[in-house]
Design an enzyme around this catalytic site. Structure first.
Site, PDB file in Angstrom:
ATOM      1  N   THR A   1       8.261  35.666  -1.705  1.00 11.34           N
ATOM      2  CA  THR A   1       9.329  36.008  -2.650  1.00 11.34           C
ATOM      3  C   THR A   1      10.018  37.253  -2.122  1.00 11.34           C
ATOM      4  OG1 THR A   1       8.047  35.149  -4.496  1.00 11.34           O
ATOM      5  CG2 THR A   1       9.854  36.634  -5.037  1.00 11.34           C
TER       6      THR A   1
ATOM      7  N   LYS B   1      14.341  31.477  -7.899  1.00  7.55           N
ATOM      8  CA  LYS B   1      13.068  32.147  -8.227  1.00  7.55           C
ATOM      9  C   LYS B   1      13.316  33.402  -9.081  1.00  7.55           C
ATOM     10  CE  LYS B   1       8.766  33.688  -7.624  1.00  7.55           C
ATOM     11  NZ  LYS B   1       7.592  33.066  -8.172  1.00  7.55           N
TER      12      LYS B   1
ATOM     13  N   LYS C   1       7.869  43.380  -9.459  1.00  9.78           N
ATOM     14  CA  LYS C   1       8.525  43.184  -8.155  1.00  9.78           C
ATOM     15  C   LYS C   1       9.677  42.169  -8.291  1.00  9.78           C
ATOM     16  CE  LYS C   1       8.000  40.741  -3.857  1.00  9.78           C
ATOM     17  NZ  LYS C   1       7.236  39.828  -3.039  1.00  9.78           N
TER      18      LYS C   1
END
Ligand code: NAD
Length: 299
Positions: free
Chosen positions: A94, A169, A244
C-alpha cells in the site's frame, strides 16, 4: 509453473509467497530480515541473498514492502536492470499514488509491464490465500499479473490505469476509517444513554446505520460475529496501519484538490490514538477513545 521473485516477506508477504509456492511456482524469496527468510524457506520458497538475485530470470516480480520509498528504492536498485524484458512487475504494497504512477512510468520507459495491486484483507487472508486485489495498469499488464494474483487471493479486480489500484485502496480505507469511528461513537453513546449493546446492534444492524464496520467487524466485544473486539483487540488490522492509509488518502486528496473533512478528522483521531500508545491494537479499538471520557476530554 513460473519462476517468481518475491521481495518483502513480512506479515503479509510471508503468507502470500507461501501460497505461490503451494501453487507450484518456483519462488525466489528475499527480505532484509533473516528470520523472514527462514520462514519463507520452511514454506517452500528458495531464499536468496539479494533482491537482484531474486529478480534475475523471474517471470513475475512481486513486492510487498512497507511504503513508497521502499518500493521506489527496490525498483531502482534491484528490479530495473535485472528484470527480464518479458517479466511482469507487481507491487502489492500500500503506497502513495504518485510513487505508484512513477514506478510504472519508469518501468514502461524500460519496456517493462507493471501493475500496482494493493490488497484488502489482513494477515489471516494473506495466509489463507483469500485476499482481494485492486489492480492498476494496462489491460495487457493486468492479464499478465492475474494468474499470479489469483494464486494468492479470492478476487482480482482491474481498477483502471496505473495508480488506480492504490486510489481505490485509499478511498476504500477512508470510508472504512470514518465508518468505524462513527460506529464506535454510536455504540459508546448508546451505552451512555443506558441502551444494551446487543439490543442496539439488533436494531441498528437492520436499520440505516448498518455497515461492514458494524455487522462484520463490530467494535463491541460479544456483539455480532467474532471480531478482534472479542480478542481484546489483538490481531486484525492495526490502528497504525489505518493511520498510514488515512495519511496516504489525505495526501492524495490534497494533490487532487478534494474536500475530505471526515477523512481529515478520522486521520486526526487515529493519530491521537496511535500517539497514546495504541497503534498496535486493532483499529476497532478506537472505541476506547469514546468510552473513556478522560481520553477524549468529553463526557
Ligand atoms: P511488514 O513490516 O510486516 O513487512 C514488510 C517487510 O519488508 C519486512 O519483512 C521488511 O524486512 C521487508 N523489507 C523492507 N525493506 C526491504 C528491502 N529494501 N528489501 C527487502 N525487504 C525489505 O509489513 P506488512 O504488514 O507485511 O505490510 C506490507 C504492506 O502491505 C504495507 O504496505 C501495508 O500497508 C500493506 N497491508 C498490510 C496489511 C496488514 O494487515 N498487515 C493489510 C493490507 C495491506
Amino acid at each position: 509453473m513460473a519462476r517468481v521473485a518475491f521481495i518483502g516477506l513480512g506479515n503479509m508477504g510471508g503468507g502470500m509467497a507461501a501460497n505461490l509456492a503451494k501453487a507450484g511456482h518456483d519462488v525466489r524469496a528475499f527480505d532484509l530480515s533473516p528470520e523472514a527468510l527462514d520462514r519463507a524457506k520452511a514454506a517452500g520458497c528458495l531464499p536468496v541473498a539479494s533482491a537482484a538475485e531474486a529478480v534475475d530470470g523471474a517471470e513475475a516480480i512481486i513486492t510487498m514492502l512497507p511504503a513508497g520509498k521502499h518500493v521506489a528504492q527496490v525498483y531502482a536498485e534491484a528490479v530495473f536492470g535485472n528484470a527480464p524484458p518479458a517479466a511482469i512487475l507487481i507491487d502489492c504494497s500500500t503506497i502513495d499514488v504518485t510513487t505508484a504512477r512513477q514506478v510504472a512510468t519508469d518501468a514502461q520507459a524500460k519496456g517493462l509491464e507493471a501493475v500496482d495491486a494493493p490488497v484488502s484483507g489482513g494477515i489471516a487472508a494473506a495466509n489463507a490465500g483469500t485476499l482481494t486485489f485492486m489492480v492498476g495498469g494496462s489491460q495487457s499488464a493486468f492479464e499478465l499479473a492475474q494468474p499470479f494474483l489469483e494464486a494468492m487471493g479470492k478476487a482480482v479486480i482491474h481498477a483502471g490505469a496505473s495508480g488506480a489500484g492504490q486510489a481505490v485502496k485509499m478511498c476504500n480505507n477512508l470510508i472504512l476509517g470514518a465508518t468505524m469511528i462513527a460506529t464506535c461513537e454510536g455504540f459508546a453513546l448508546a451505552e451512555k444513554l443506558g441502551l444494551d449493546a446487543q439490543t442496539f446492534y439488533d436494531i441498528a444492524s437492520k436499520a440505516t446505520a448498518q455497515s461492514w464496520s458494524m455487522t462484520s467487524y463490530c467494535p463491541v466485544p460479544g456483539v455480532g460475529p467474532e471480531s478482534p473486539a472479542d480478542r481484546d483487540y489483538q490481531g486484525g488490522f492495526a490502528a497504525a496501519l489505518m493511520l498510514k492509509d488515512l495519511r496516504l488518502a489525505m495526501d492524495a486528496a490534497e494533490q487532487a484538490g478534494a474536500t475530505v473533512p471526515m477523512g481529515t478528522r478520522s486521520r486526526d483521531l487515529y493519530e491521537a490514538f496511535a500517539d497514546a500508545g495504541h497503534g498496535n491494537l486493532d483499529f476497532s479499538a478506537i472505541i476506547k477513545t469514546f468510552q473513556s471520557a478522560s481520553v477524549q476530554g468529553t463526557s
